[in-house]
Design a protein around this motif. Sequence first.
Motif, PDB file in Angstrom:
ATOM      1  N   PHE A   1       0.840  -1.190   0.000  1.00  0.00           N
ATOM      2  CA  PHE A   1       0.000   0.000   0.000  1.00  0.00           C
ATOM      3  C   PHE A   1       0.878   1.244   0.000  1.00  0.00           C
ATOM      4  N   MET A   2       0.622   2.123  -0.965  1.00  0.00           N
ATOM      5  CA  MET A   2       1.427   3.349  -1.077  1.00  0.00           C
ATOM      6  C   MET A   2       0.568   4.584  -0.874  1.00  0.00           C
ATOM      7  N   ALA A   3       1.176   5.613  -0.289  1.00  0.00           N
ATOM      8  CA  ALA A   3       0.512   6.909  -0.188  1.00  0.00           C
ATOM      9  C   ALA A   3       1.592   7.980  -0.147  1.00  0.00           C
ATOM     10  N   GLU A   4       1.367   9.059  -0.845  1.00  0.00           N
ATOM     11  CA  GLU A   4       2.289  10.192  -0.890  1.00  0.00           C
ATOM     12  C   GLU A   4       3.743   9.786  -1.171  1.00  0.00           C
ATOM     13  N   GLY A   5       3.893   8.878  -2.137  1.00  0.00           N
ATOM     14  CA  GLY A   5       5.241   8.523  -2.565  1.00  0.00           C
ATOM     15  C   GLY A   5       5.968   7.551  -1.664  1.00  0.00           C
ATOM     16  N   GLN A   6       5.275   7.051  -0.635  1.00  0.00           N
ATOM     17  CA  GLN A   6       5.942   6.127   0.279  1.00  0.00           C
ATOM     18  C   GLN A   6       5.195   4.803   0.331  1.00  0.00           C
ATOM     19  N   ILE A   7       5.930   3.730   0.663  1.00  0.00           N
ATOM     20  CA  ILE A   7       5.250   2.474   0.949  1.00  0.00           C
ATOM     21  C   ILE A   7       4.815   2.525   2.410  1.00  0.00           C
ATOM     22  N   VAL A   8       3.501   2.508   2.628  1.00  0.00           N
ATOM     23  CA  VAL A   8       2.980   2.635   3.986  1.00  0.00           C
ATOM     24  C   VAL A   8       2.966   1.277   4.691  1.00  0.00           C
ATOM     25  N   GLU A   9       2.627   0.243   3.923  1.00  0.00           N
ATOM     26  CA  GLU A   9       2.404  -1.052   4.564  1.00  0.00           C
ATOM     27  C   GLU A   9       2.492  -2.157   3.527  1.00  0.00           C
ATOM     28  N   THR A  10       3.089  -3.279   3.881  1.00  0.00           N
ATOM     29  CA  THR A  10       3.143  -4.449   3.015  1.00  0.00           C
ATOM     30  C   THR A  10       2.683  -5.660   3.813  1.00  0.00           C
ATOM     31  N   ALA A  11       1.711  -6.394   3.251  1.00  0.00           N
ATOM     32  CA  ALA A  11       1.196  -7.543   4.003  1.00  0.00           C
ATOM     33  C   ALA A  11       0.572  -8.540   3.054  1.00  0.00           C
ATOM     34  N   PRO A  12       0.455  -9.824   3.455  1.00  0.00           N
ATOM     35  CA  PRO A  12      -0.313 -10.785   2.657  1.00  0.00           C
ATOM     36  C   PRO A  12      -1.757 -10.310   2.595  1.00  0.00           C
ATOM     37  N   PRO A  13      -2.500 -10.627   1.514  1.00  0.00           N
ATOM     38  CA  PRO A  13      -3.822 -10.045   1.324  1.00  0.00           C
ATOM     39  C   PRO A  13      -4.787 -10.308   2.478  1.00  0.00           C
ATOM     40  N   ALA A  14      -4.759 -11.518   3.005  1.00  0.00           N
ATOM     41  CA  ALA A  14      -5.710 -11.846   4.077  1.00  0.00           C
ATOM     42  C   ALA A  14      -5.541 -10.862   5.228  1.00  0.00           C
ATOM     43  N   GLU A  15      -4.272 -10.676   5.610  1.00  0.00           N
ATOM     44  CA  GLU A  15      -3.968  -9.789   6.713  1.00  0.00           C
ATOM     45  C   GLU A  15      -4.239  -8.332   6.350  1.00  0.00           C
ATOM     46  N   PHE A  16      -3.866  -7.991   5.107  1.00  0.00           N
ATOM     47  CA  PHE A  16      -4.011  -6.611   4.648  1.00  0.00           C
ATOM     48  C   PHE A  16      -5.462  -6.158   4.709  1.00  0.00           C
ATOM     49  N   PHE A  17      -6.359  -7.012   4.236  1.00  0.00           N
ATOM     50  CA  PHE A  17      -7.761  -6.612   4.204  1.00  0.00           C
ATOM     51  C   PHE A  17      -8.438  -6.743   5.566  1.00  0.00           C
ATOM     52  N   ALA A  18      -8.038  -7.783   6.325  1.00  0.00           N
ATOM     53  CA  ALA A  18      -8.716  -8.029   7.612  1.00  0.00           C
ATOM     54  C   ALA A  18      -8.164  -7.137   8.716  1.00  0.00           C
ATOM     55  N   HIS A  19      -6.840  -7.016   8.776  1.00  0.00           N
ATOM     56  CA  HIS A  19      -6.243  -6.276   9.890  1.00  0.00           C
ATOM     57  C   HIS A  19      -5.193  -5.285   9.420  1.00  0.00           C
ATOM     58  N   PRO A  20      -5.598  -4.256   8.695  1.00  0.00           N
ATOM     59  CA  PRO A  20      -4.588  -3.270   8.279  1.00  0.00           C
ATOM     60  C   PRO A  20      -3.972  -2.598   9.506  1.00  0.00           C
ATOM     61  N   LYS A  21      -2.661  -2.453   9.481  1.00  0.00           N
ATOM     62  CA  LYS A  21      -1.980  -1.926  10.667  1.00  0.00           C
ATOM     63  C   LYS A  21      -2.064  -0.407  10.730  1.00  0.00           C
ATOM     64  N   GLU A  22      -1.949   0.229   9.564  1.00  0.00           N
ATOM     65  CA  GLU A  22      -1.826   1.684   9.570  1.00  0.00           C
ATOM     66  C   GLU A  22      -3.199   2.348   9.405  1.00  0.00           C
ATOM     67  N   GLU A  23      -3.329   3.509  10.021  1.00  0.00           N
ATOM     68  CA  GLU A  23      -4.551   4.295   9.923  1.00  0.00           C
ATOM     69  C   GLU A  23      -4.839   4.700   8.469  1.00  0.00           C
ATOM     70  N   ARG A  24      -3.752   5.103   7.746  1.00  0.00           N
ATOM     71  CA  ARG A  24      -3.882   5.541   6.353  1.00  0.00           C
ATOM     72  C   ARG A  24      -4.457   4.418   5.479  1.00  0.00           C
ATOM     73  N   THR A  25      -4.049   3.188   5.759  1.00  0.00           N
ATOM     74  CA  THR A  25      -4.540   2.032   5.014  1.00  0.00           C
ATOM     75  C   THR A  25      -6.019   1.808   5.276  1.00  0.00           C
ATOM     76  N   ARG A  26      -6.376   1.854   6.551  1.00  0.00           N
ATOM     77  CA  ARG A  26      -7.797   1.649   6.916  1.00  0.00           C
ATOM     78  C   ARG A  26      -8.691   2.668   6.204  1.00  0.00           C
ATOM     79  N   GLN A  27      -8.227   3.904   6.221  1.00  0.00           N
ATOM     80  CA  GLN A  27      -8.966   4.992   5.582  1.00  0.00           C
ATOM     81  C   GLN A  27      -9.182   4.681   4.092  1.00  0.00           C
TER      82      GLN A  27
END
Lengths: 248, 358
Positions: free
Chosen positions: A214-240
């Motif tokens: 997941f990228m935002a503003e030119g940075q990689i914010v978070e990298t995760a396997p899809p199951a985890e990414f969709f179910a439990h995003p770690k970062e606030e920006r990702t959830r948003q």
Amino acid sequence: MPSDEIVIALRDVNKWYGSFHALRDVSLAVHRGERVVVAGPSGSGKSTMIRCINRLEEHQAGAITVNGVELTSDVKSVEAVRRDVGMVFQQFNLFPHLTVLENLTLAPIWVKKMRRSEATDLAMSYLTRVKIREHADKYPGQLSGGQQQRVAIARSLCMKPSIMLFDEPTSALDPEMIKEVLDVMVELAEDGMTMVCVTHEMGFARQVADSVVFMAEGQIVETAPPAEFFAHPKEERTRQFLSQIIRH
Amino acid sequence: MAAPLPLSGGLLSRPLAWSRRHLFNSPTNAVMTVVVLWLLWATIPPVVDWALLKAVWVGDPAACRAAGGACWAFVGQKYRLILFGIYPYEEQWRPLLAIVLFIVLMLVSAHPASWRRWLFWLWLSGLALVALLMWGGVAGLPFVANDRWGGLPLTLVLSTSGIVLSFPLAVLLALGRRSRLPAVRAASIAYIELWRGVPLVSVLFMASIMFPLFLPEGVTIDKLLRAQLGIILFTAAYVAEAVRGGLQAIPRGQAEAAEALGLGYWQKTRLIILPQALRLVIPPLVGQFITTFKDTSLVIIIGLYDLLSSTKVALSDPQWRGFYVEGYIAAAGIYFLFTFSMSRYSQYLERRLNRGRI
């Protein structure tokens, strides 16, 4: 299953357009056979990053290594990388003055110096694979968007790349044509192709990705396997972001 | 919008009603109709009278002067001088054959099916054959120095070579102007702007008078060749700008797709960019070629006898003095034949190349 071998490595990559900082310290490792989906809001640098991997864009700081070749301003290294990395564009970018078949055989004939008959056989086999064989002698302008994008995928595959880059391959398509293109991509993923795919198709990400970046503003914010990414995003920006694009 | 009015049917069956509706439907239109009818009445009958009814087709200058109409007999008397200039009279079958050769070459090249490598060799041997015919000196043909060449063959040599040879140079200049290498770009811009900044007349003067002064002693370059070089270099600058317009119209994605497939710069340019760019600029290219074809007549100022100059020579015969209009109409007719064919051909080409494509 992805192997341990890293085929694409970005280390602290930075890029500016004038004063606009497009990529900020981007680091990423892609293993052979891995399927990476890159997501993020528009203007987040996803396309810029993927275009740096085959040097359609130049990075100004950091290092990018593809299949062990570091991308520098040296033309030889760039051409070596491009021969082995296929790319599919949002706007298809088929050559409108050539027939579908000629679109496919062009690079094998001129870059790989393949015999015309051999290149034609190869092209027809890929056209069959993307289910578009009967349109071989038409011009791109006579095909629908979905058909054009499948031709574009087949065109890249004709160079037998070991890595495929997809830059929003379904974003310019009418909704009813998205599936036919995604089907081809899923099939490709199942064959073990190394893929980096910028897309908003979260269903595709869930189905085939080994990891979601997941990228935002030119940075990689978070990298995760899809199951985890969709179910439990770690970062606030990702959830948003996820709350905005996933509408059930 | 008004429904399209039936034109022919109404005009033929009910002429009065038709003209009231189309020609006299408002005071302004009524006045315009009257003025136009008067202009037609004032111009067409006298022209027909002069060019056809009172014209002299065969005869001597006295007959012409007596008749008061066009003296086509002058053209009939002087056509060989107009067409071939001062080329030796008994040998004029050679320039005639050269003209035929040129026309055959053009016709063969006109069809897209013949755009193959052999066409290049065909042109090369065709031009060699033209040179052989015109110069002679071998195979029993008497030698004719090129200061005696003239008329239509000279116009064709200058314009065809000008167009064909300036084209590759123009493509390189157009690519150079868009190059990422600053030196190449600067050189291309300088070339284009410099040549576009001077009139062709001054280029020809330079080629004819100034240029020889700069050559080392004993070295001479033929006057015809100098003029030809001037025309080629001059035309290239204009054609380059037309080609550049086409290059700019090709979406960036085309180049990117070619690069992503591993094509090098020249492959990308030759196989992807140029075929699309050139198709887009057929109309301005043909416009430029037509201009070049007509502009070769400027070589009159450095004493070469092209079609227009040889017409002028024909007109200087004291016996036939005064038949300028007839002479220049004949020359204009020949120019028109070629330039009109070119513009018709460009329309055909556009239609054909766009068949089945976006």
